[in-house]
Design a protein around this motif. Structure first.
Motif, PDB file in Angstrom:
ATOM      1  N   ALA A 280       0.837  -1.207   0.000  1.00 48.68           N
ATOM      2  CA  ALA A 280       0.000   0.000   0.000  1.00 48.68           C
ATOM      3  C   ALA A 280       0.869   1.253   0.000  1.00 48.68           C
ATOM      4  CB  ALA A 280      -0.931  -0.003   1.205  1.00 48.68           C
ATOM      5  N   GLY A 281       1.955   1.227   0.736  1.00 47.92           N
ATOM      6  CA  GLY A 281       2.868   2.368   0.739  1.00 47.92           C
ATOM      7  C   GLY A 281       3.493   2.603  -0.624  1.00 47.92           C
ATOM      8  N   SER A 282       3.851   1.524  -1.295  1.00 42.31           N
ATOM      9  CA  SER A 282       4.406   1.646  -2.641  1.00 42.31           C
ATOM     10  C   SER A 282       3.348   2.147  -3.618  1.00 42.31           C
ATOM     11  CB  SER A 282       4.949   0.299  -3.111  1.00 42.31           C
ATOM     12  OG  SER A 282       6.043  -0.085  -2.310  1.00 42.31           O
ATOM     13  N   ALA A 283       2.110   1.702  -3.446  1.00 38.75           N
ATOM     14  CA  ALA A 283       1.026   2.184  -4.306  1.00 38.75           C
ATOM     15  C   ALA A 283       0.773   3.670  -4.066  1.00 38.75           C
ATOM     16  CB  ALA A 283      -0.246   1.379  -4.058  1.00 38.75           C
ATOM     17  N   VAL A 284       0.881   4.125  -2.822  1.00 33.72           N
ATOM     18  CA  VAL A 284       0.746   5.559  -2.524  1.00 33.72           C
ATOM     19  C   VAL A 284       1.831   6.335  -3.246  1.00 33.72           C
ATOM     20  CG1 VAL A 284       1.008   7.304  -0.709  1.00 33.72           C
ATOM     21  CG2 VAL A 284      -0.428   5.317  -0.304  1.00 33.72           C
ATOM     22  N   LEU A 285       3.066   5.830  -3.179  1.00 33.00           N
ATOM     23  CA  LEU A 285       4.169   6.503  -3.854  1.00 33.00           C
ATOM     24  C   LEU A 285       3.934   6.559  -5.364  1.00 33.00           C
ATOM     25  CD1 LEU A 285       6.921   7.854  -3.549  1.00 33.00           C
ATOM     26  CD2 LEU A 285       7.961   5.588  -3.770  1.00 33.00           C
ATOM     27  N   GLY A 286       3.498   5.466  -5.955  1.00 34.33           N
ATOM     28  CA  GLY A 286       3.201   5.445  -7.384  1.00 34.33           C
ATOM     29  C   GLY A 286       2.080   6.402  -7.749  1.00 34.33           C
ATOM     30  N   ALA A 287       1.054   6.458  -6.905  1.00 36.09           N
ATOM     31  CA  ALA A 287      -0.081   7.353  -7.169  1.00 36.09           C
ATOM     32  C   ALA A 287       0.342   8.816  -7.069  1.00 36.09           C
ATOM     33  CB  ALA A 287      -1.214   7.060  -6.183  1.00 36.09           C
ATOM     34  N   VAL A 288       1.122   9.145  -6.063  1.00 34.21           N
ATOM     35  CA  VAL A 288       1.568  10.531  -5.892  1.00 34.21           C
ATOM     36  C   VAL A 288       2.456  10.956  -7.048  1.00 34.21           C
ATOM     37  CG1 VAL A 288       3.029  12.020  -4.454  1.00 34.21           C
ATOM     38  CG2 VAL A 288       1.297  10.579  -3.390  1.00 34.21           C
ATOM     39  N   VAL A 289       3.359  10.082  -7.456  1.00 39.16           N
ATOM     40  CA  VAL A 289       4.257  10.419  -8.563  1.00 39.16           C
ATOM     41  C   VAL A 289       3.460  10.600  -9.860  1.00 39.16           C
ATOM     42  CG1 VAL A 289       6.087   9.493 -10.039  1.00 39.16           C
ATOM     43  CG2 VAL A 289       6.332   9.410  -7.572  1.00 39.16           C
ATOM     44  N   ALA A 290       2.519   9.713 -10.130  1.00 39.02           N
ATOM     45  CA  ALA A 290       1.734   9.823 -11.362  1.00 39.02           C
ATOM     46  C   ALA A 290       0.865  11.079 -11.356  1.00 39.02           C
ATOM     47  CB  ALA A 290       0.868   8.577 -11.550  1.00 39.02           C
ATOM     48  N   LEU A 291       0.212  11.366 -10.242  1.00 40.31           N
ATOM     49  CA  LEU A 291      -0.609  12.575 -10.155  1.00 40.31           C
ATOM     50  C   LEU A 291       0.247  13.832 -10.288  1.00 40.31           C
ATOM     51  CD1 LEU A 291      -3.123  11.600  -7.338  1.00 40.31           C
ATOM     52  CD2 LEU A 291      -3.649  12.018  -9.743  1.00 40.31           C
TER      53      LEU A 291
ATOM     54  N   ALA B 251      12.471  14.409 -14.807  1.00 42.98           N
ATOM     55  CA  ALA B 251      12.069  14.271 -13.407  1.00 42.98           C
ATOM     56  C   ALA B 251      11.703  12.820 -13.098  1.00 42.98           C
ATOM     57  CB  ALA B 251      10.899  15.196 -13.094  1.00 42.98           C
ATOM     58  N   LEU B 252      10.999  12.174 -14.006  1.00 43.78           N
ATOM     59  CA  LEU B 252      10.643  10.769 -13.805  1.00 43.78           C
ATOM     60  C   LEU B 252      11.883   9.880 -13.817  1.00 43.78           C
ATOM     61  CD1 LEU B 252       8.194   8.976 -13.383  1.00 43.78           C
ATOM     62  CD2 LEU B 252       8.035   8.714 -15.844  1.00 43.78           C
ATOM     63  N   LEU B 253      12.831  10.186 -14.691  1.00 44.95           N
ATOM     64  CA  LEU B 253      14.092   9.441 -14.732  1.00 44.95           C
ATOM     65  C   LEU B 253      14.845   9.578 -13.413  1.00 44.95           C
ATOM     66  CD1 LEU B 253      16.278   7.835 -16.306  1.00 44.95           C
ATOM     67  CD2 LEU B 253      17.189  10.055 -17.008  1.00 44.95           C
ATOM     68  N   LEU B 254      14.922  10.788 -12.884  1.00 44.82           N
ATOM     69  CA  LEU B 254      15.591  10.996 -11.599  1.00 44.82           C
ATOM     70  C   LEU B 254      14.885  10.243 -10.474  1.00 44.82           C
ATOM     71  CD1 LEU B 254      16.484  14.793 -11.836  1.00 44.82           C
ATOM     72  CD2 LEU B 254      18.030  12.826 -12.064  1.00 44.82           C
TER      73      LEU B 254
ATOM     74  N   PHE C 117      14.984   5.667  -6.636  1.00 47.78           N
ATOM     75  CA  PHE C 117      14.236   4.634  -5.918  1.00 47.78           C
ATOM     76  C   PHE C 117      14.390   3.224  -6.481  1.00 47.78           C
ATOM     77  CE2 PHE C 117      12.126   8.482  -4.558  1.00 47.78           C
ATOM     78  CZ  PHE C 117      11.937   8.249  -3.218  1.00 47.78           C
ATOM     79  N   ARG C 118      15.283   3.005  -7.420  1.00 49.01           N
ATOM     80  CA  ARG C 118      15.345   1.699  -8.066  1.00 49.01           C
ATOM     81  C   ARG C 118      15.864   0.579  -7.167  1.00 49.01           C
ATOM     82  NH1 ARG C 118      20.352   2.878 -12.027  1.00 49.01           N
ATOM     83  NH2 ARG C 118      21.875   2.877 -10.373  1.00 49.01           N
ATOM     84  N   ASP C 119      16.754   0.875  -6.232  1.00 51.88           N
ATOM     85  CA  ASP C 119      17.334  -0.174  -5.394  1.00 51.88           C
ATOM     86  C   ASP C 119      16.783  -0.176  -3.975  1.00 51.88           C
ATOM     87  OD1 ASP C 119      18.962  -1.115  -7.460  1.00 51.88           O
ATOM     88  OD2 ASP C 119      20.537   0.345  -7.007  1.00 51.88           O
ATOM     89  N   ARG C 120      15.682   0.447  -3.744  1.00 47.71           N
ATOM     90  CA  ARG C 120      15.096   0.471  -2.400  1.00 47.71           C
ATOM     91  C   ARG C 120      14.374  -0.845  -2.143  1.00 47.71           C
ATOM     92  NH1 ARG C 120      18.184   4.269  -2.294  1.00 47.71           N
ATOM     93  NH2 ARG C 120      17.567   6.441  -2.111  1.00 47.71           N
ATOM     94  N   GLU C 121      14.717  -1.462  -1.038  1.00 51.29           N
ATOM     95  CA  GLU C 121      14.113  -2.762  -0.703  1.00 51.29           C
ATOM     96  C   GLU C 121      12.684  -2.611  -0.203  1.00 51.29           C
ATOM     97  OE1 GLU C 121      16.573  -5.058   1.873  1.00 51.29           O
ATOM     98  OE2 GLU C 121      18.344  -4.769   0.629  1.00 51.29           O
ATOM     99  N   TRP C 122      12.329  -1.466   0.326  1.00 54.17           N
ATOM    100  CA  TRP C 122      11.006  -1.273   0.894  1.00 54.17           C
ATOM    101  C   TRP C 122       9.943  -0.969  -0.148  1.00 54.17           C
ATOM    102  CZ3 TRP C 122       9.090   3.634   0.092  1.00 54.17           C
ATOM    103  CH2 TRP C 122      10.030   4.629  -0.202  1.00 54.17           C
TER     104      TRP C 122
ATOM    105  N   ASP D  19       7.624  -2.002  -3.214  1.00 55.41           N
ATOM    106  CA  ASP D  19       7.021  -3.113  -3.941  1.00 55.41           C
ATOM    107  C   ASP D  19       6.820  -2.628  -5.379  1.00 55.41           C
ATOM    108  OD1 ASP D  19       5.497  -5.137  -5.001  1.00 55.41           O
ATOM    109  OD2 ASP D  19       4.011  -5.157  -3.394  1.00 55.41           O
ATOM    110  N   GLY D  20       7.679  -3.078  -6.269  1.00 51.83           N
ATOM    111  CA  GLY D  20       7.677  -2.603  -7.651  1.00 51.83           C
ATOM    112  C   GLY D  20       6.348  -2.769  -8.369  1.00 51.83           C
ATOM    113  N   PRO D  21       5.740  -3.956  -8.318  1.00 50.65           N
ATOM    114  CA  PRO D  21       4.447  -4.105  -9.001  1.00 50.65           C
ATOM    115  C   PRO D  21       3.366  -3.173  -8.452  1.00 50.65           C
ATOM    116  CG  PRO D  21       5.396  -6.249  -8.584  1.00 50.65           C
ATOM    117  CD  PRO D  21       6.261  -5.256  -7.872  1.00 50.65           C
ATOM    118  N   ALA D  22       3.328  -2.963  -7.150  1.00 53.77           N
ATOM    119  CA  ALA D  22       2.318  -2.072  -6.572  1.00 53.77           C
ATOM    120  C   ALA D  22       2.534  -0.640  -7.050  1.00 53.77           C
ATOM    121  CB  ALA D  22       2.357  -2.137  -5.047  1.00 53.77           C
ATOM    122  N   LEU D  23       3.777  -0.191  -7.051  1.00 53.21           N
ATOM    123  CA  LEU D  23       4.085   1.155  -7.530  1.00 53.21           C
ATOM    124  C   LEU D  23       3.723   1.295  -9.002  1.00 53.21           C
ATOM    125  CD1 LEU D  23       7.063   3.297  -6.591  1.00 53.21           C
ATOM    126  CD2 LEU D  23       6.611   2.980  -8.999  1.00 53.21           C
ATOM    127  N   GLY D  24       4.107   0.320  -9.799  1.00 54.54           N
ATOM    128  CA  GLY D  24       3.854   0.382 -11.236  1.00 54.54           C
ATOM    129  C   GLY D  24       2.384   0.290 -11.595  1.00 54.54           C
TER     130      GLY D  24
END
Length: 151
Positions: free
Chosen positions: A46-57, A93-96, A101-106, A108-113
Motif C-alpha cells: 500500500a505504501g508503494s502504491a501511494v508513492l506510485g499514485a503521488v508520482v503519477a498525479l 524528473a521521472l528518470l531521476l 528509488f530503483r534499489d530500495r528494498e522497501w 514493492d515494484g508491481p504495486a508502484l507500477g
C-alpha cells in the motif's frame, strides 16, 4: 449573463479544463488502488502504491499546470516548443525518480507500477473526456463578413 459567443477562451483554458476533469477521477482511482493493495498485500504494498499514485498525479498535474501557465500565444510553433519542453522536463524528473528509488528494498515494484498505470489510464480517459465536452475551438473563427457585399 454568459460571455458573448465571439469571445476567445483564455490561453490556458484547454489545459485548465483537462486538469479539472482528470484530477479528481485519477485521485479516486489512486485511492482505490491503495486500498486494494492494503487489503490484498499489506501495508508495504500500500505504501508503494501511494508513492506510485503521488508520482503519477504529480507528473500529469504538473504538466497541465505548466502548460496552462506557459502557453500564452496562439502561435502553433510556440505551443509545440513549450509542450515539448514541459514533456522533456517531466521525463527527466521521472528518470531521476526512477534512479533514486530503483534499489530500495522497501518498495514493492508491481504495486508502484500498477498504481501509476491505473492513474495514467484514468487520467488520459478523463482528460480527453473533459476536453471533448468543453467544446473549445481548436482554430481561429473567421471574421464576420461586412454587410452589403464586396465590389
Amino acid at each position: 449573463m454568459s460571455a458573448p459567443a465571439s469571445a476567445a477562451p483564455a490561453a490556458g483554458a484547454p489545459f485548465a479544463v483537462m486538469l479539472r476533469g482528470a484530477l479528481l477521477p485519477s485521485a479516486i482511482s489512486g485511492l482505490l488502488t491503495v486500498i486494494a493493495y492494503a487489503v490484498l498485500s499489506g501495508p508495504g504494498a500500500a505504501g508503494s502504491a501511494v508513492l506510485g499514485a503521488v508520482v503519477a498525479l504529480a507528473f500529469f498535474g504538473s504538466g497541465m499546470v505548466l502548460l496552462s501557465r506557459l502557453v500564452r500565444s496562439a502561435n502553433p510553433m510556440a505551443f509545440m516548443a513549450v509542450g515539448m519542453a514541459v514533456y522533456l522536463g517531466q521525463v527527466f524528473a521521472l528518470l531521476l525518480f526512477m534512479i533514486a528509488f530503483r534499489d530500495r528494498e522497501w518498495i514493492d515494484g508491481p504495486a508502484l507500477g500498477i498504481a501509476a498505470l491505473i492513474i495514467t489510464i484514468v487520467w488520459q480517459v478523463f482528460a480527453m473526456r473533459a476536453f471533448r465536452s468543453a467544446r473549445l475551438p481548436v482554430y481561429d473563427t473567421p471574421p464576420a463578413s461586412p454587410a452589403g457585399g464586396a465590389s
